[in-house]
Design a protein around this motif. Sequence first.
Motif, short mmCIF file in Angstrom:
data_model
loop_
_atom_site.label_atom_id
_atom_site.label_comp_id
_atom_site.label_asym_id
_atom_site.label_seq_id
_atom_site.Cartn_x
_atom_site.Cartn_y
_atom_site.Cartn_z
N HIS A 150 0.83 -1.19 0.00
CA HIS A 150 0.00 0.00 0.00
C HIS A 150 0.87 1.26 0.00
O HIS A 150 2.00 1.24 0.51
CB HIS A 150 -0.92 0.02 1.23
CG HIS A 150 -2.02 -0.99 1.18
ND1 HIS A 150 -1.96 -2.18 1.88
CD2 HIS A 150 -3.20 -1.00 0.50
CE1 HIS A 150 -3.07 -2.88 1.65
NE2 HIS A 150 -3.83 -2.20 0.81
N LYS A 210 0.69 -2.01 -5.15
CA LYS A 210 -0.67 -1.95 -5.70
C LYS A 210 -0.74 -0.90 -6.81
O LYS A 210 -1.31 -1.14 -7.87
CB LYS A 210 -1.65 -1.62 -4.58
CG LYS A 210 -3.10 -1.46 -5.03
CD LYS A 210 -3.99 -1.13 -3.83
CE LYS A 210 -5.44 -0.95 -4.26
NZ LYS A 210 -6.31 -0.61 -3.11
N ASN A 243 -6.71 -10.16 -9.56
CA ASN A 243 -7.06 -9.57 -8.27
C ASN A 243 -7.43 -10.62 -7.24
O ASN A 243 -7.80 -11.75 -7.59
CB ASN A 243 -8.26 -8.61 -8.44
CG ASN A 243 -7.97 -7.48 -9.41
OD1 ASN A 243 -6.86 -6.96 -9.45
ND2 ASN A 243 -8.98 -7.09 -10.17
N ASN A 244 -7.35 -10.23 -5.95
CA ASN A 244 -7.86 -11.10 -4.90
C ASN A 244 -9.38 -10.93 -4.80
O ASN A 244 -10.00 -10.19 -5.57
CB ASN A 244 -7.15 -10.83 -3.57
CG ASN A 244 -7.50 -9.47 -2.98
OD1 ASN A 244 -8.36 -8.74 -3.49
ND2 ASN A 244 -6.82 -9.11 -1.90
N SER A 245 -10.00 -11.59 -3.84
CA SER A 245 -11.46 -11.58 -3.74
C SER A 245 -12.01 -10.21 -3.40
O SER A 245 -13.20 -9.93 -3.62
CB SER A 245 -11.92 -12.59 -2.69
OG SER A 245 -11.33 -12.31 -1.43
N ASP A 246 -11.15 -9.33 -2.88
CA ASP A 246 -11.57 -7.97 -2.55
C ASP A 246 -11.26 -6.98 -3.67
O ASP A 246 -11.44 -5.77 -3.49
CB ASP A 246 -10.89 -7.50 -1.26
CG ASP A 246 -11.31 -8.32 -0.05
OD1 ASP A 246 -12.50 -8.69 0.01
OD2 ASP A 246 -10.46 -8.58 0.81
N GLY A 247 -10.75 -7.48 -4.80
CA GLY A 247 -10.45 -6.62 -5.92
C GLY A 247 -9.09 -5.95 -5.87
O GLY A 247 -8.80 -5.06 -6.68
N CYS A 248 -8.22 -6.38 -4.95
CA CYS A 248 -6.88 -5.81 -4.87
C CYS A 248 -5.96 -6.54 -5.85
O CYS A 248 -5.91 -7.78 -5.86
CB CYS A 248 -6.31 -5.96 -3.46
SG CYS A 248 -7.21 -5.04 -2.20
N PRO A 279 -2.02 -8.59 0.39
CA PRO A 279 -3.34 -9.11 0.80
C PRO A 279 -3.72 -10.40 0.09
O PRO A 279 -4.61 -10.44 -0.75
CB PRO A 279 -4.28 -7.97 0.46
CG PRO A 279 -3.64 -7.27 -0.69
CD PRO A 279 -2.15 -7.36 -0.43
N SER A 280 -3.02 -11.45 0.42
CA SER A 280 -3.26 -12.77 -0.17
C SER A 280 -3.60 -13.76 0.94
O SER A 280 -2.81 -13.94 1.88
CB SER A 280 -2.01 -13.24 -0.92
OG SER A 280 -2.04 -14.63 -1.16
N ASN A 281 -4.75 -14.39 0.83
CA ASN A 281 -5.15 -15.36 1.84
C ASN A 281 -4.15 -16.51 1.92
O ASN A 281 -3.80 -16.99 3.00
CB ASN A 281 -6.55 -15.90 1.52
CG ASN A 281 -7.02 -16.92 2.54
OD1 ASN A 281 -6.92 -16.71 3.74
ND2 ASN A 281 -7.57 -18.03 2.07
N HIS A 300 -11.55 -22.58 -2.41
CA HIS A 300 -10.99 -21.58 -1.51
C HIS A 300 -9.78 -22.14 -0.76
O HIS A 300 -9.79 -23.31 -0.34
CB HIS A 300 -12.05 -21.12 -0.51
CG HIS A 300 -13.26 -20.51 -1.15
ND1 HIS A 300 -14.54 -20.87 -0.82
CD2 HIS A 300 -13.37 -19.57 -2.13
CE1 HIS A 300 -15.40 -20.18 -1.55
NE2 HIS A 300 -14.71 -19.39 -2.36
#
Length: 430
Positions: A39, A48, A64-69, A141-143, A262
């Motif tokens: 960030h 980003k 992107n990740n699930s949050d659009g990042c 931001p990666s799970n 997931h």
Amino acid sequence: SEWIADLFQTSARTNGTRAIGIEIERIGVWDDGTAFQYHSQGNRKGAKDLLTTLSTDKNWALTNNSDGCPLGMSTPLGKVSLEPGSQLELSLDPVEDICTLSKHVAEFESAACRAADGWGLRWLGLGVTPISKTSEIELIPSNRYQIMTDYLGKKDELGTSMMRRTSSIQLNFDYSSQAEAIEMLRTALLLTPVSYALFANSPFSEGKLSGYQSFRGMIWTKTDPDRTGLLDCAFDPDFSFRKYADYLWNRPLMFAQDAAGHYIPAHGKALADLEVQDEPNAWNAIRELFTETRIKPGYIEVRSIDGQTIAMRHAATAFWTGLIYNPEARKLVLKHYASLSKNQRHSLFERSIKDGLNVPELKELGSTLLQHARKFLEARKNGEERYLDPVNDILSSGMNPAMRLIRSFETEWKRDIQKVVQATQMEKLC
């Protein structure tokens, strides 16, 4: 495990083509040497922003990740992604020769530099971030990487350092049969100490000398003994794709995927113990092994090279190409190391990451191997042998990249870590 063994067998390149793949990780820092983050922070842009700008400039599709990042992108050159500490990685699509590889890498590098033009960002040709501590580097931001952080943080003392602070060059070489894959794998594992001796380039940690020429190599020894090291089972007389598949089938996993796809914590369960033993989780088992060389479907992956400056990237690629695709060189290596025990292999590896070319037998063997690599590349008639010149300089001087940095750091730079940042910046990229 039978599915995995069959995948390795059916992925063999039987049409006679021989490609070279490369994965390049780049460490970004600011003028004061602190790490590039995901960030933005104040007037400092983040990874980003870099991906978004690159995507806009080149019309490359973001991943992107699930949050659009954004975490990466697809390009005509290959896949671009972020490592856990925002190291920028290019996984180049395989090419037939090093000259083409060099051209394609340069095209991406120019695009990345233009995207960050005016930011004050420096890209370093090093294997470990020289100043920032692991705790000072933001996790992207990666799970999946959060799961890995939680798992590796409990396994050994430097697993999270591996994720956020290291940079490497990974090389991929096609195999045409099971027998050739095993010969290539064993050769590359045996040459791991030579690779570190020649290409060690990470002597600094947290602003000081680490005591290792490849601190990155040392970090990997303190990451997770279940999935790193020299893959000792590869030297069993009955080693095969099936044996390798069985090994993967029973290795503890960090993460897996549920029926919906997931990522979930695997809590150290092996693939054999999972409820969902499907194709995605078989692939997870394959890619969660981090040995110094590993088999992937259709190719072997060499992982024993620290992050490098531009010329040294291509030098390492040329050196390894001239050996791994060279049957004569492979037989020489296997014969040379045939009598080494497991303990002797491990001892030589440990000495190489600490002392590099100060280990006499590694320098001697490196010189012999360089001759074989040059002869092989000359016979390909692509002009690739010119990329070996930096390796020749290393062996002639007895000084690998880390040794040169250590000498300068202790003399003319007067232990000023900022001089390291300045000296290792890859200015030619822009």
